[in-house]
Design a protein around this motif. Sequence first.
Motif, short mmCIF file in Angstrom:
data_model
loop_
_atom_site.label_atom_id
_atom_site.label_comp_id
_atom_site.label_asym_id
_atom_site.label_seq_id
_atom_site.Cartn_x
_atom_site.Cartn_y
_atom_site.Cartn_z
N GLY A 100 71.41 33.92 27.79
CA GLY A 100 70.22 34.18 26.60
C GLY A 100 68.59 33.44 26.61
N SER A 101 69.43 31.92 25.71
CA SER A 101 68.46 31.08 25.34
C SER A 101 68.52 30.04 26.48
CB SER A 101 68.72 30.76 23.92
OG SER A 101 69.97 31.10 24.11
N LEU A 102 66.88 29.28 26.35
CA LEU A 102 67.42 28.62 27.76
C LEU A 102 67.65 26.54 26.44
CD1 LEU A 102 64.69 28.64 29.28
CD2 LEU A 102 66.50 28.78 30.15
N SER A 103 68.37 25.45 26.80
CA SER A 103 68.67 24.27 26.42
C SER A 103 67.11 23.78 26.00
CB SER A 103 69.36 23.46 27.09
OG SER A 103 68.35 22.91 27.46
N ALA A 104 67.11 23.43 24.97
CA ALA A 104 65.51 22.78 23.83
C ALA A 104 65.34 21.65 24.68
CB ALA A 104 66.44 21.76 22.76
N SER A 105 65.89 20.95 26.03
CA SER A 105 65.52 20.16 26.90
C SER A 105 64.42 20.70 28.21
CB SER A 105 66.17 19.32 27.92
OG SER A 105 67.55 20.13 28.50
N VAL A 106 65.11 21.92 28.57
CA VAL A 106 64.22 22.62 29.69
C VAL A 106 63.19 23.84 28.65
CG1 VAL A 106 64.54 25.24 31.37
CG2 VAL A 106 66.15 22.87 30.89
N GLN A 107 62.78 24.35 27.49
CA GLN A 107 61.91 24.77 26.44
C GLN A 107 60.67 23.36 26.34
OE1 GLN A 107 63.65 26.22 22.81
NE2 GLN A 107 65.19 27.82 23.80
N ALA A 108 61.27 22.04 26.68
CA ALA A 108 60.13 21.62 26.13
C ALA A 108 59.16 21.19 27.35
CB ALA A 108 60.69 20.20 25.38
N ALA A 109 60.33 21.08 28.75
CA ALA A 109 59.59 21.16 30.41
C ALA A 109 59.19 22.27 29.52
CB ALA A 109 60.52 21.03 31.10
N LYS A 111 57.09 23.27 28.36
CA LYS A 111 55.30 23.12 27.18
C LYS A 111 54.46 22.93 28.66
CE LYS A 111 57.41 24.47 22.89
NZ LYS A 111 57.98 24.29 21.50
N HIS A 112 55.48 21.77 29.40
CA HIS A 112 54.53 20.42 29.55
C HIS A 112 53.77 20.32 31.37
CE1 HIS A 112 55.78 18.55 25.91
NE2 HIS A 112 54.58 17.72 26.24
N THR A 113 54.14 21.82 32.31
CA THR A 113 54.08 21.84 33.07
C THR A 113 54.01 23.48 33.67
OG1 THR A 113 55.23 21.35 35.95
CG2 THR A 113 56.70 21.91 33.58
N PRO A 114 53.19 23.43 34.10
CA PRO A 114 53.30 25.34 35.28
C PRO A 114 53.98 25.39 35.58
CG PRO A 114 51.11 23.97 35.84
CD PRO A 114 51.86 23.18 35.24
N ALA A 115 55.11 24.75 36.28
CA ALA A 115 56.07 24.79 37.58
C ALA A 115 57.32 25.52 36.88
CB ALA A 115 57.04 23.67 37.80
N ARG A 116 57.52 26.21 38.08
CA ARG A 116 58.75 27.31 37.50
C ARG A 116 59.89 26.97 37.76
NH1 ARG A 116 55.17 28.96 41.46
NH2 ARG A 116 54.13 31.32 41.10
N ILE A 117 60.46 26.47 36.54
CA ILE A 117 61.48 26.39 35.64
C ILE A 117 61.75 26.68 35.03
CG2 ILE A 117 61.21 23.34 36.43
CD1 ILE A 117 60.51 23.01 33.53
N GLY A 118 63.06 27.15 34.32
CA GLY A 118 64.20 27.42 33.64
C GLY A 118 63.51 29.79 34.05
N VAL A 119 63.51 29.69 35.01
CA VAL A 119 63.01 30.84 34.86
C VAL A 119 64.36 32.07 35.20
CG1 VAL A 119 61.04 30.82 36.09
CG2 VAL A 119 62.96 31.31 37.53
N GLY A 120 64.97 31.23 35.56
CA GLY A 120 66.77 32.06 35.47
C GLY A 120 66.85 32.64 36.71
N ARG A 121 67.77 33.22 36.61
CA ARG A 121 68.63 33.98 38.14
C ARG A 121 69.07 35.11 38.00
NH1 ARG A 121 73.48 32.64 39.26
NH2 ARG A 121 74.53 30.65 38.27
N ALA A 122 69.75 35.76 38.75
CA ALA A 122 71.03 37.35 38.16
C ALA A 122 71.18 36.97 40.07
CB ALA A 122 69.93 38.70 38.11
N GLY A 123 72.65 36.69 39.29
CA GLY A 123 73.71 35.95 40.58
C GLY A 123 72.70 35.40 41.22
N THR A 124 72.68 35.12 42.34
CA THR A 124 72.04 33.76 43.57
C THR A 124 70.68 33.86 43.42
OG1 THR A 124 73.21 35.28 45.54
CG2 THR A 124 74.42 33.24 44.56
N ARG A 125 70.18 35.29 43.47
CA ARG A 125 69.21 35.52 43.59
C ARG A 125 67.54 35.59 42.24
NH1 ARG A 125 68.51 38.36 47.77
NH2 ARG A 125 70.10 39.00 49.25
#
Length: 336
Positions: A100-109, A111-125
């Motif tokens: 449920g919680s993201l790693s510290a490095s992903v959380q830091a990233a 904050k500095h970009t609007p790109a879709r990172i650390g958005v998670g997934r449900a299975g393969t989707r």
Amino acid sequence: MNDQLVSMITQLVMEKMEKSTGSQTPEIAATPTEQPLIKFYDTVENRSSETIEAIATSQEPLIQLYQHGAPQRVTTVTSATFDQSVNDAVPIKPFQFEAGSLSASVQAAKKHTPARIGVGRAGTRPKTKTWLKFRLDHAAAVDAVYGEVTEELLQKLDVFQVTTKVTDKEEYITRPDLGRRLSEESKALIQQKCKPHPKVQIIISNGLSASAIEENVQDVYLALQQSLSNLNIDIGTTFYIDKGRVALMDEIGELLQAEVIVYLIGERPGLVSAESMSAYLCYKPRIGTVEAERMVISNIHKGGIPPLEAGAYLGTVVEKILHYQASGVELVAKEG
């Protein structure tokens, strides 16, 4: 012919055929061979007399469900003719949903970009919320390209409208060259309404994003006017170009003999923002001007450079261009 006579004749024929077959078939010496993978039986009785090995040597089911933890070994299947198991023993890891919680490095990233990172997934989707947001941003980008600037905004800016040689949006997208040339009627209208030989000529175009013009151009234009007025720099007659390209500033510069052209245009929309506007500047642009002679202030929108700040900054850039009588790479060389 009675039934008894038919039976006797049939029996004699069968005996004759058996003797004939036996005399023609050579005997085959029996040699010890490995058991064949496939056996053929001439009668059901012969098949039933054979012993059929079990396909599975274990009574465990092929699929097991575990409530907690993981099993130690995989159930193996043994062939009827091979002693070796099909699968080697491989430890099975139970399925786990992502943390449920993201790693510290992903959380830091994030904050500095609007790109879709650390958005998670449900299975393969992707998650439903992420996928719907993606579809929404894509739809906004399409609307930005195919949208139009409202007449109400043009009236607020007090600008008149001209067109290029483009006839519709599809041609605008597939024929960039036509968006770099004014229609004959537009040339005549510009020469009629615009002040010739201006110090600074401001032009506006929807380009590839009408949404960018709707959201930003009013603040940028008013701030730029105020900045140039404070610097005592003369401004020509501003006008709006429908479906224009950046290089169109060359033809306008040659038509009006302007010293500096500031071109406010909607940029190609992305999946982060469909409202990004850019300001292109060039000193004495003429047909044949190379891209190295242009300058651009890009990413003007609420998530990038604030429109009011961009307008004020453009005034200082224009002042510098007029001072050094150069733009682009040449301006950088002269400043250095």
